[in-house]
Design a protein around this motif. Structure first.
Motif, PDB file in Angstrom:
ATOM      1  N   ALA A 299       0.830  -1.211   0.000  1.00  0.00           N
ATOM      2  CA  ALA A 299       0.000   0.000   0.000  1.00  0.00           C
ATOM      3  C   ALA A 299       0.866   1.264   0.000  1.00  0.00           C
ATOM      4  O   ALA A 299       0.591   2.224  -0.711  1.00  0.00           O
ATOM      5  CB  ALA A 299      -0.931  -0.005   1.222  1.00  0.00           C
ATOM      6  N   ILE A 300       1.964   1.233   0.808  1.00  0.00           N
ATOM      7  CA  ILE A 300       2.870   2.397   0.851  1.00  0.00           C
ATOM      8  C   ILE A 300       3.540   2.588  -0.502  1.00  0.00           C
ATOM      9  O   ILE A 300       3.697   3.714  -0.998  1.00  0.00           O
ATOM     10  CB  ILE A 300       3.891   2.214   1.971  1.00  0.00           C
ATOM     11  N   ASP A 301       3.940   1.468  -1.144  1.00  0.00           N
ATOM     12  CA  ASP A 301       4.572   1.581  -2.476  1.00  0.00           C
ATOM     13  C   ASP A 301       3.588   2.144  -3.481  1.00  0.00           C
ATOM     14  O   ASP A 301       3.945   2.962  -4.341  1.00  0.00           O
ATOM     15  CB  ASP A 301       5.054   0.195  -2.921  1.00  0.00           C
ATOM     16  N   SER A 302       2.322   1.709  -3.413  1.00  0.00           N
ATOM     17  CA  SER A 302       1.322   2.239  -4.350  1.00  0.00           C
ATOM     18  C   SER A 302       1.088   3.733  -4.111  1.00  0.00           C
ATOM     19  O   SER A 302       0.927   4.513  -5.056  1.00  0.00           O
ATOM     20  CB  SER A 302       0.021   1.457  -4.193  1.00  0.00           C
ATOM     21  N   ILE A 303       1.094   4.137  -2.810  1.00  0.00           N
ATOM     22  CA  ILE A 303       0.934   5.568  -2.507  1.00  0.00           C
ATOM     23  C   ILE A 303       2.101   6.369  -3.074  1.00  0.00           C
ATOM     24  O   ILE A 303       1.926   7.445  -3.663  1.00  0.00           O
ATOM     25  CB  ILE A 303       0.802   5.766  -0.986  1.00  0.00           C
ATOM     26  N   ASN A 304       3.321   5.843  -2.909  1.00  0.00           N
ATOM     27  CA  ASN A 304       4.486   6.531  -3.470  1.00  0.00           C
ATOM     28  C   ASN A 304       4.404   6.612  -4.981  1.00  0.00           C
ATOM     29  O   ASN A 304       4.747   7.639  -5.592  1.00  0.00           O
ATOM     30  CB  ASN A 304       5.759   5.809  -3.043  1.00  0.00           C
ATOM     31  N   GLU A 306       1.626   6.633  -6.772  1.00  0.00           N
ATOM     32  CA  GLU A 306       0.605   7.630  -7.118  1.00  0.00           C
ATOM     33  C   GLU A 306       1.129   9.050  -6.937  1.00  0.00           C
ATOM     34  O   GLU A 306       0.856   9.940  -7.749  1.00  0.00           O
ATOM     35  CB  GLU A 306      -0.632   7.398  -6.245  1.00  0.00           C
ATOM     36  N   LEU A 307       1.876   9.271  -5.852  1.00  0.00           N
ATOM     37  CA  LEU A 307       2.461  10.605  -5.641  1.00  0.00           C
ATOM     38  C   LEU A 307       3.429  10.960  -6.750  1.00  0.00           C
ATOM     39  O   LEU A 307       3.481  12.099  -7.220  1.00  0.00           O
ATOM     40  CB  LEU A 307       3.165  10.649  -4.276  1.00  0.00           C
ATOM     41  N   SER A 308       4.236   9.959  -7.191  1.00  0.00           N
ATOM     42  CA  SER A 308       5.178  10.222  -8.280  1.00  0.00           C
ATOM     43  C   SER A 308       4.440  10.566  -9.568  1.00  0.00           C
ATOM     44  O   SER A 308       4.792  11.506 -10.288  1.00  0.00           O
ATOM     45  CB  SER A 308       6.074   9.010  -8.478  1.00  0.00           C
ATOM     46  N   LEU A 309       3.364   9.786  -9.891  1.00  0.00           N
ATOM     47  CA  LEU A 309       2.578  10.079 -11.086  1.00  0.00           C
ATOM     48  C   LEU A 309       1.910  11.449 -10.990  1.00  0.00           C
ATOM     49  O   LEU A 309       1.838  12.192 -11.974  1.00  0.00           O
ATOM     50  CB  LEU A 309       1.522   8.991 -11.270  1.00  0.00           C
ATOM     51  N   GLU A 310       1.399  11.761  -9.783  1.00  0.00           N
ATOM     52  CA  GLU A 310       0.781  13.075  -9.597  1.00  0.00           C
ATOM     53  C   GLU A 310       1.787  14.200  -9.799  1.00  0.00           C
ATOM     54  O   GLU A 310       1.484  15.220 -10.411  1.00  0.00           O
ATOM     55  CB  GLU A 310       0.163  13.145  -8.201  1.00  0.00           C
ATOM     56  N   GLN A 311       3.031  14.005  -9.293  1.00  0.00           N
ATOM     57  CA  GLN A 311       4.075  15.019  -9.477  1.00  0.00           C
ATOM     58  C   GLN A 311       4.425  15.170 -10.955  1.00  0.00           C
ATOM     59  O   GLN A 311       4.605  16.285 -11.456  1.00  0.00           O
ATOM     60  CB  GLN A 311       5.322  14.619  -8.671  1.00  0.00           C
ATOM     61  N   LYS A 312       4.544  14.050 -11.662  1.00  0.00           N
ATOM     62  CA  LYS A 312       4.872  14.133 -13.082  1.00  0.00           C
ATOM     63  C   LYS A 312       3.760  14.840 -13.863  1.00  0.00           C
ATOM     64  O   LYS A 312       4.026  15.679 -14.724  1.00  0.00           O
ATOM     65  CB  LYS A 312       5.084  12.730 -13.622  1.00  0.00           C
ATOM     66  N   SER A 313       2.485  14.470 -13.567  1.00  0.00           N
ATOM     67  CA  SER A 313       1.381  15.121 -14.258  1.00  0.00           C
ATOM     68  C   SER A 313       1.324  16.607 -13.934  1.00  0.00           C
ATOM     69  O   SER A 313       1.025  17.435 -14.793  1.00  0.00           O
ATOM     70  CB  SER A 313       0.073  14.454 -13.873  1.00  0.00           C
ATOM     71  N   LYS A 314       1.664  16.962 -12.691  1.00  0.00           N
ATOM     72  CA  LYS A 314       1.673  18.367 -12.305  1.00  0.00           C
ATOM     73  C   LYS A 314       2.773  19.118 -13.040  1.00  0.00           C
ATOM     74  O   LYS A 314       2.581  20.247 -13.493  1.00  0.00           O
ATOM     75  CB  LYS A 314       1.855  18.475 -10.790  1.00  0.00           C
TER      76      LYS A 314
END
Length: 340
Positions: A299-304, A306-314
């Motif tokens: 779950a922590i890896d998936s959160i990381n 998602e955060l990485s994808l969110e940062q890239k999209s941002k």
């Protein structure tokens, strides 16, 4: 009452309570560690948002000033001060056809004006490219710094997790060794007790069989006053029924002892079965806890991720927004305004 068995039960119950307490403490520490990691991630996300907003504000302040807008001349407070008189000379380019100040074919400064406008457009384009390169370099430096900080935090989290797993394995190994030692001691003690009991029983049986009471030695009843007289308290002249009753009682005693031994054996087998069931339950609980830890790590890896994808999209969104804030049509609009 079997005091040794009760003491063993109490000791085993204390061991189970200690293991349960250690497991609860481990779960509490793991929850605290997860909360700390979530707080760190939230704080890092807030800092990233704050830095991005600050960078956007600085960029707008430096490269998106109000005076660079296309419609700024409509709301310029200094427009009247900057405005020129209605007419400067007969060659004033602002004079329109309706003013009858300038006619077709009389633009004598056309070449110089076009050259000046092209040079001005070139300078603006070079300045925009330079500013864009500086902005990209600053963004790249910020992204590299963010990646380094994220890698350092992930490395620390992995080291902490490895240390905790090593401590857990050490505790489990110590607990297993302790249980194994206790089981060996209990088995050895039971073996010694059984051997001593058997030895005492054999000695007692041998003493009883070889004694005068069971052997019915007639010499013990001979009185010192004559052979025809006997000592009544030592006389063994029982009849056949009394002898059969004694033998039957002895057989009942032997059967009762065998029954007690069988009950003790069954009780020991029941204790062994309960101990094996407790060990199996402990193993199942440890596997369940490992599966929960593995799911939590996933779950922590998936959160990381998602955060990485969110940062890239941002970042992609910011880049697109920056591209949209500097269209080439802006300069052509300024060029047309200057031409007018």
């Amino acid at each position: 009452v079997d005091k040794d068995a009760l003491d063993a039960q109490v000791k085993e119950r204390k061991i189970q309570e200690a293991a349960e307490k250690a497991r609860h403490e481990e779960l509490a520490n793991e929850m605290k560690r997860n909360d700390k990691i979530m707080c760190m991630l939230e704080e890092r996300q807030k800092n990233d948002i704050r830095n991005i907003n600050k960078a956007i504000t600085e960029f707008q302040k430096n490269f998106q000033k109000p005076e660079t807008r296309r419609e700024f001349d409509l709301s310029d407070p200094q427009a009247l001060k900057k405005d020129k008189p209605a007419r400067l000379s007969d060659d004033d380019p602002r004079c329109t056809v309706s003013g009858l100040q300038k006619f077709m074919g009389e633009d004598l400064n056309y070449d110089q004006r076009m050259k000046f406008q092209k040079e001005q457009l070139r300078e603006w384009s070079l300045q925009q490219q330079k500013d864009w390169k500086n902005a990209l370099a600053d963004q790249k430096f910020a992204d590299d710094l963010y990646d380094k900080n994220r890698i350092a935090l992930d490395q620390k989290a992995m080291e902490q997790q490895q240390k905790e797993e090593e401590n857990k394995r050490a505790v489990c190994a110590a607990t297993k060794d302790f249980n194994r030692t206790q089981a060996a001691e209990v088995a050895e003690r039971k073996k010694l007790e059984k051997y001593q009991k058997t030895k005492d029983d054999m000695a007692e049986i041998s003493s009883l069989l070889q004694g005068d009471f069971l052997s019915e030695n007639p010499e013990q009843a001979v009185s010192s006053f004559g052979s025809h007289r006997v000592i009544t308290d030592r006389w063994k002249g029982m009849n056949q029924e009394q002898l059969m009753a004694i033998r039957y009682s002895q057989q009942q005693q032997v059967l009762e002892k065998l029954r007690l031994k069988e009950e003790e054996r069954q009780r020991d087998a029941e204790w062994d079965r309960q101990r094996i069931q407790a060990a199996r339950a402990q193993l199942v609980l440890e596997r369940h806890q490992q599966r929960q830890n593995r799911e939590r790590r996933q779950a922590i890896d998936s959160i990381n991720a998602e955060l990485s994808l969110e940062q890239k999209s941002k970042n992609i969104y910011l880049k697109e927004e920056e591209y949209s804030n500097f269209p080439t049509s802006q300069y052509y609009a300024q060029f047309n305004t200057t031409s007018r």
